[in-house]
Scaffold this motif. Structure first.
Motif, PDB file in Angstrom:
ATOM      1  N   ASP A  44     -38.424  15.601  10.455  1.00 57.99           N
ATOM      2  CA  ASP A  44     -37.613  16.567  10.962  1.00 57.99           C
ATOM      3  C   ASP A  44     -36.517  15.370  11.672  1.00 57.99           C
ATOM      4  O   ASP A  44     -35.883  14.896  12.546  1.00 57.99           O
ATOM      5  CB  ASP A  44     -38.178  16.777  12.578  1.00 57.99           C
ATOM      6  N   VAL A  45     -35.417  15.814  10.496  1.00 58.56           N
ATOM      7  CA  VAL A  45     -34.506  14.892  10.847  1.00 58.56           C
ATOM      8  C   VAL A  45     -33.145  15.458  11.800  1.00 58.56           C
ATOM      9  O   VAL A  45     -32.540  14.557  12.434  1.00 58.56           O
ATOM     10  CB  VAL A  45     -33.502  14.704   9.193  1.00 58.56           C
ATOM     11  N   GLU A  46     -33.306  16.632  12.113  1.00 59.41           N
ATOM     12  CA  GLU A  46     -33.141  17.523  12.698  1.00 59.41           C
ATOM     13  C   GLU A  46     -33.282  16.210  14.592  1.00 59.41           C
ATOM     14  O   GLU A  46     -32.287  15.981  15.364  1.00 59.41           O
ATOM     15  CB  GLU A  46     -32.959  18.909  13.273  1.00 59.41           C
ATOM     16  N   ARG A  47     -34.349  16.251  14.293  1.00 65.48           N
ATOM     17  CA  ARG A  47     -34.988  15.699  15.916  1.00 65.48           C
ATOM     18  C   ARG A  47     -34.478  14.336  15.988  1.00 65.48           C
ATOM     19  O   ARG A  47     -34.225  13.657  17.061  1.00 65.48           O
ATOM     20  CB  ARG A  47     -36.420  16.355  15.991  1.00 65.48           C
ATOM     21  N   ALA A  84     -41.560   9.415   2.044  1.00 70.28           N
ATOM     22  CA  ALA A  84     -41.964   8.163   3.526  1.00 70.28           C
ATOM     23  C   ALA A  84     -40.085   7.558   4.162  1.00 70.28           C
ATOM     24  O   ALA A  84     -39.674   8.460   3.546  1.00 70.28           O
ATOM     25  CB  ALA A  84     -41.880   7.149   2.459  1.00 70.28           C
ATOM     26  N   GLY A  85     -40.252   7.175   4.851  1.00 73.48           N
ATOM     27  CA  GLY A  85     -38.996   7.010   5.837  1.00 73.48           C
ATOM     28  C   GLY A  85     -39.021   4.862   6.058  1.00 73.48           C
ATOM     29  O   GLY A  85     -40.163   4.993   5.278  1.00 73.48           O
ATOM     30  N   ARG A  86     -37.917   4.716   6.868  1.00 74.85           N
ATOM     31  CA  ARG A  86     -38.153   3.211   6.816  1.00 74.85           C
ATOM     32  C   ARG A  86     -36.786   2.998   7.792  1.00 74.85           C
ATOM     33  O   ARG A  86     -35.526   3.931   7.531  1.00 74.85           O
ATOM     34  CB  ARG A  86     -37.980   2.837   5.797  1.00 74.85           C
ATOM     35  N   VAL A  87     -37.127   2.471   9.200  1.00 71.46           N
ATOM     36  CA  VAL A  87     -35.540   2.284   9.785  1.00 71.46           C
ATOM     37  C   VAL A  87     -35.466   0.511   8.771  1.00 71.46           C
ATOM     38  O   VAL A  87     -36.586  -0.320   9.122  1.00 71.46           O
ATOM     39  CB  VAL A  87     -35.987   2.282  11.308  1.00 71.46           C
ATOM     40  N   TYR A  88     -34.096   0.428   8.459  1.00 67.96           N
ATOM     41  CA  TYR A  88     -33.590  -1.057   8.347  1.00 67.96           C
ATOM     42  C   TYR A  88     -33.368  -1.564  10.219  1.00 67.96           C
ATOM     43  O   TYR A  88     -32.072  -1.153  10.541  1.00 67.96           O
ATOM     44  CB  TYR A  88     -32.299  -0.940   7.699  1.00 67.96           C
ATOM     45  N   PRO A  89     -32.911  -2.911  10.372  1.00 72.56           N
ATOM     46  CA  PRO A  89     -33.014  -3.305  11.766  1.00 72.56           C
ATOM     47  C   PRO A  89     -31.716  -3.899  11.464  1.00 72.56           C
ATOM     48  O   PRO A  89     -31.273  -3.862  10.211  1.00 72.56           O
ATOM     49  CB  PRO A  89     -33.574  -4.480  11.722  1.00 72.56           C
ATOM     50  N   VAL A  90     -30.460  -4.605  12.397  1.00 71.43           N
ATOM     51  CA  VAL A  90     -29.735  -4.691  11.876  1.00 71.43           C
ATOM     52  C   VAL A  90     -30.041  -6.666  11.438  1.00 71.43           C
ATOM     53  O   VAL A  90     -30.269  -7.006  11.761  1.00 71.43           O
ATOM     54  CB  VAL A  90     -28.527  -5.065  13.287  1.00 71.43           C
ATOM     55  N   LYS A  99     -42.563  -6.633   7.548  1.00 72.90           N
ATOM     56  CA  LYS A  99     -42.802  -5.847   8.587  1.00 72.90           C
ATOM     57  C   LYS A  99     -41.594  -6.342   9.850  1.00 72.90           C
ATOM     58  O   LYS A  99     -41.931  -5.447  10.789  1.00 72.90           O
ATOM     59  CB  LYS A  99     -44.080  -7.289   9.327  1.00 72.90           C
ATOM     60  N   GLN A 100     -40.209  -6.604   9.945  1.00 73.49           N
ATOM     61  CA  GLN A 100     -39.099  -5.724  10.521  1.00 73.49           C
ATOM     62  C   GLN A 100     -38.951  -4.619  10.540  1.00 73.49           C
ATOM     63  O   GLN A 100     -38.064  -4.225  10.845  1.00 73.49           O
ATOM     64  CB  GLN A 100     -37.919  -6.761  10.463  1.00 73.49           C
ATOM     65  N   ALA A 101     -39.196  -4.041   9.095  1.00 78.51           N
ATOM     66  CA  ALA A 101     -38.888  -2.390   8.861  1.00 78.51           C
ATOM     67  C   ALA A 101     -40.196  -2.097   8.308  1.00 78.51           C
ATOM     68  O   ALA A 101     -40.105  -2.074   6.674  1.00 78.51           O
ATOM     69  CB  ALA A 101     -37.184  -2.623   8.300  1.00 78.51           C
ATOM     70  N   PRO A 102     -41.401  -2.055   8.559  1.00 80.55           N
ATOM     71  CA  PRO A 102     -42.197  -1.171   8.099  1.00 80.55           C
ATOM     72  C   PRO A 102     -42.290  -0.141   7.520  1.00 80.55           C
ATOM     73  O   PRO A 102     -41.047   1.199   7.565  1.00 80.55           O
ATOM     74  CB  PRO A 102     -43.452  -1.286   9.316  1.00 80.55           C
ATOM     75  N   LEU A 103     -42.223   0.553   6.625  1.00 76.44           N
ATOM     76  CA  LEU A 103     -42.578   1.910   5.909  1.00 76.44           C
ATOM     77  C   LEU A 103     -43.783   2.318   6.448  1.00 76.44           C
ATOM     78  O   LEU A 103     -45.269   2.224   6.473  1.00 76.44           O
ATOM     79  CB  LEU A 103     -42.735   1.312   4.297  1.00 76.44           C
ATOM     80  N   ARG A 104     -42.588   4.067   6.813  1.00 73.07           N
ATOM     81  CA  ARG A 104     -43.456   5.310   7.441  1.00 73.07           C
ATOM     82  C   ARG A 104     -44.308   5.854   5.984  1.00 73.07           C
ATOM     83  O   ARG A 104     -43.085   6.912   5.646  1.00 73.07           O
ATOM     84  CB  ARG A 104     -42.534   5.973   8.128  1.00 73.07           C
ATOM     85  N   LEU A 115     -44.375  11.260  10.815  1.00 70.84           N
ATOM     86  CA  LEU A 115     -43.253  10.250  10.425  1.00 70.84           C
ATOM     87  C   LEU A 115     -42.084  10.844  11.440  1.00 70.84           C
ATOM     88  O   LEU A 115     -41.741   9.504  11.642  1.00 70.84           O
ATOM     89  CB  LEU A 115     -43.369  11.245   9.462  1.00 70.84           C
ATOM     90  N   THR A 116     -42.090  11.428  12.125  1.00 70.15           N
ATOM     91  CA  THR A 116     -40.367  11.940  13.083  1.00 70.15           C
ATOM     92  C   THR A 116     -41.481  10.807  14.324  1.00 70.15           C
ATOM     93  O   THR A 116     -40.074   9.972  14.148  1.00 70.15           O
ATOM     94  CB  THR A 116     -40.820  13.015  13.281  1.00 70.15           C
ATOM     95  N   GLY A 117     -41.841  10.939  15.208  1.00 69.98           N
ATOM     96  CA  GLY A 117     -42.519   9.820  16.024  1.00 69.98           C
ATOM     97  C   GLY A 117     -42.546   8.794  16.200  1.00 69.98           C
ATOM     98  O   GLY A 117     -41.430   8.293  16.567  1.00 69.98           O
ATOM     99  N   GLN A 118     -42.510   8.103  14.401  1.00 68.92           N
ATOM    100  CA  GLN A 118     -42.641   6.877  14.292  1.00 68.92           C
ATOM    101  C   GLN A 118     -40.498   6.109  13.553  1.00 68.92           C
ATOM    102  O   GLN A 118     -40.853   5.467  14.143  1.00 68.92           O
ATOM    103  CB  GLN A 118     -43.656   6.732  13.316  1.00 68.92           C
ATOM    104  N   LEU A 119     -40.692   7.294  13.706  1.00 67.16           N
ATOM    105  CA  LEU A 119     -39.258   6.866  12.663  1.00 67.16           C
ATOM    106  C   LEU A 119     -38.303   6.424  13.932  1.00 67.16           C
ATOM    107  O   LEU A 119     -37.262   5.525  14.067  1.00 67.16           O
ATOM    108  CB  LEU A 119     -38.414   8.314  11.837  1.00 67.16           C
ATOM    109  N   ILE A 120     -38.876   7.250  15.253  1.00 68.18           N
ATOM    110  CA  ILE A 120     -37.578   7.507  16.077  1.00 68.18           C
ATOM    111  C   ILE A 120     -37.859   6.111  17.136  1.00 68.18           C
ATOM    112  O   ILE A 120     -37.388   5.682  17.333  1.00 68.18           O
ATOM    113  CB  ILE A 120     -37.987   8.805  17.198  1.00 68.18           C
TER     114      ILE A 120
END
Length: 613
Positions: A44-47, A84-90, A99-104, A115-120
């Motif tokens: 849920d990209v809006e959330r 899938a989704g991934r968050v890339y840190p600074v 492990k710093q940017a885990p694939l969800r 998936l939404t909760g993990q990415l948030i």
């Protein structure tokens, strides 16, 4: 609310990869993809946009041929695709440490909320690590507010603010890395800085420091600690989320050949005895006895719950997978490939070059069926020669026959392709069914691994406790014919074992007397070991019992009334009572006399309801 930037073509995909691999980013970057055959993401990209606010950037990569362009520009293992989704840190550390940017992952739309909760959570963790919450404290969108925790749900604490509106506290803004239900509880009063747009309440400023929280622990206390990491000869334990204590093999077991990774599990909560307090904390697992009464873990906020639960199992290492996908039509998570094969795995938005004839390795197949080569389509007939302006009747007849043959050939080619298409559709259907079965098998295997992990952790704990109860085979326990001499030996051994050498000159073991009924009461009392009694006596003699709230040291009074006089003797000695056990049936107590000159005389060991001196 963060703007959702859509990536729909090759140039945008390559620009996103360049941004991630550059050094200009000051915020984490959330990348969400759309699965093959779908038009909307599982997440849920809006959330996500609403909850991360301006703390992270958000990109949505649509399905199409540009996904391989993005993948080819990224370091292997750092791509994201297939729903899938991934968050890339600074920074760029995630290029080295994946492990710093885990694939969800999400396997279907039903797993979208997970998936939404993990990415948030990943985005908030990385924003907190980058100091973005702190750097924006003076922004006009923030104000100081207070309120009461209403409930804990969806890994958030819901707070009813004093003005009547609501806010929420995620773990990252209370105590990062600790579940919110172990930090806050309904009914607690909290105050902090409210971010007006996202409605996050940052309460970290009101959290007591680790030094303040740990002041309640004293040498001799048995306390819970979390195993953070384990090596063969050492382990790190956390007394507090911000305080890590290193243990060595000799602190856990008396066998120099033991491998600590066979005795301890990362994430496990164990009981340890405090040997020395901060700033240089020392803990020992060997000093914990079976009947020891443990202190409750610290509360990270005033009035909050203990941050550790000794009865909780270690965290599972295998992520749960739904045993039953919501639909048989599950989109495969397929890594982007070159345009030559992209048409075989997902629709392509941009017109790619004409694909080569598929090879056997590219073709889907039924479970257990070997890959079959695809027969190439018949070569199209040559283009007809242009007809002259003036033709004779035989020439026209020959041209018509030629075109008729071409039509027949095209019809044959079409029938051949339709047959191949029907066969491919049948194989795709079989492949989808096979994938559903694979998902079920994966879920079953994951549950089995979780069960084995729990059994392994339990066996490690049992093995460690068995070793703690068993003296090393080469050490002979002393035996004394004189009971008093034997008990004094146990007290002195406890003092030598638990008081560090550097502290022994300032915390000596003083002289003491043993009353005439004391040793008989030790022999008669059941449910507690003699060495445990000796440990508590040592704490009384050295003053440790006065510093330990778990010992509940107090004067024994003549009656239950709070104002009644303490029990005393004609020589002026006053009777005291100290807990050797708590929260157990007939919890055992130690009675002793404190004489006018400060000397301690041991009186009796008794059960809880025995109030005789």
């Amino acid at each position: 609310m963060s703007a959702i930037k859509r990536v729909t073509n090759t140039s945008e995909a390559e620009a996103l990869a360049a941004l991630l691999n550059g050094d200009s980013r000051t915020k984490p970057t959330v990348v969400v993809t759309v699965a093959s055959g779908h038009t909307e993401p599982y997440a849920d990209v809006e959330r996500i946009a609403a909850e991360i606010g301006d703390l992270a950037d958000l990109y949505l990569v649509t399905t199409g041929g540009h996904t391989w362009a993005f993948s080819n520009k990224m370091t292997p293992g750092t791509q994201v695709y297939g729903g899938a989704g991934r968050v890339y840190p600074v920074g760029l550390g995630w290029n080295i440490d994946l492990k710093q940017a885990p694939l969800r992952f999400a396997w279907s739309k039903s797993e979208g909320p997970k998936l939404t909760g993990q990415l948030i959570d990943d985005a908030l963790d990385m924003a907190a690590a980058a100091g973005l919450f702190d750097s924006a404290r003076t922004a006009s969108t923030r104000e100081r507010r207070a309120g009461t925790v209403r409930s804990i749900m969806s890994e958030r604490a819901l707070v009813a603010l004093d003005g009547g509106d609501m806010a929420s506290v995620p773990p990252q803004l209370a105590q990062a890395g600790v579940p919110i239900e172990r930090v806050l509880a309904p009914g607690m009063h909290v105050d902090g800085v409210l971010e007006k747009k996202s409605r996050w309440l940052d309460i970290r400023e009101s959290r007591p420091t680790a030094e303040e929280a740990l002041k309640t622990y004293a040498a001799g206390d048995v306390v819970p600690a979390e195993v953070r990491s384990v090596l063969a000869g050492s382990a790190d334990l956390r007394l507090h989320p911000d305080v890590t204590v290193e243990l060595f093999r000799s602190d856990v077991t008396g066998d120099p050949d033991d491998d600590l990774s066979a005795l301890l599990t990362p994430g496990e909560v164990v009981l340890a005895r405090v040997i020395a307090t901060g700033p240089k904390w020392r803990l020992s697992l060997r000093e914990v006895r079976e009947h020891d009464t443990a202190r409750e873990a610290l509360a990270l906020y005033a009035g909050g719950p203990p941050w550790l639960d000794p009865d909780a199992p270690p965290p599972a290492v295998v992520e749960h997978v739904d045993p039953e996908p919501a639909s048989a039509e599950v989109a495969a998570v397929v890594e982007p490939v070159e345009p030559a094969v992209a048409m075989a795995v997902e629709p392509v938005a941009e017109a790619p070059p004409r694909p080569a004839i598929p090879s056997p390795a590219m073709m889907p197949r039924r479970k257990g069926e070997p890959v079959r080569a695809v027969r190439p389509a018949p070569a199209p007939p040559p283009e007809p020669a242009p007809m002259p302006e003036k033709e004779t009747a035989p020439a026209k007849k020959a041209a018509v026959q030629s075109m008729s043959l071409q039509v027949t050939a095209i019809k044959a080619e079409k029938a051949h392709l339709e047959a191949e298409l029907a066969e491919l559709r049948d194989q795709v259907s079989g492949l989808r069914n096979e994938r559903v079965q694979f998902a079920k098998d994966l879920a079953r295997a994951a549950r089995q691994v979780e069960t084995r992990d729990a059994e392994l952790a339990r066996m490690r704990s049992q093995l460690r406790r068995a070793k703690q109860r068993t003296a090393p085979p080469d050490v002979a326990l002393p035996v004394f014919a004189d009971r008093e001499r034997g008990f004094r030996h146990l007290v002195e051994a406890a003092w030598a074992r638990r008081i560090p050498v550097g502290e022994q000159p300032t915390r000596p073991l003083p002289d003491y007397a043993i009353g005439e009924r004391f040793l008989d009461s030790v022999d008669a009392l059941e449910g507690i070991a003699v060495d445990k009694i000796a440990d508590v006596v040592m704490e009384v003699l050295t003053g440790l019992a006065e510093q330990s709230t778990g010992r509940e040291l107090h004067q024994l009074r003549t009656s239950a009334g709070g104002n009644s006089a303490p029990q005393s003797r004609p020589d002026g000695a006053v009777c005291y009572r100290v807990s050797m056990q708590i929260h157990t049936p007939s919890a055992r107590r130690l009675h002793f006399w404190k004489c006018p000159d400060g000397t301690i005389e041991l009186s009796r060991v008794v059960v809880h309801d025995d109030m005789e001196p």
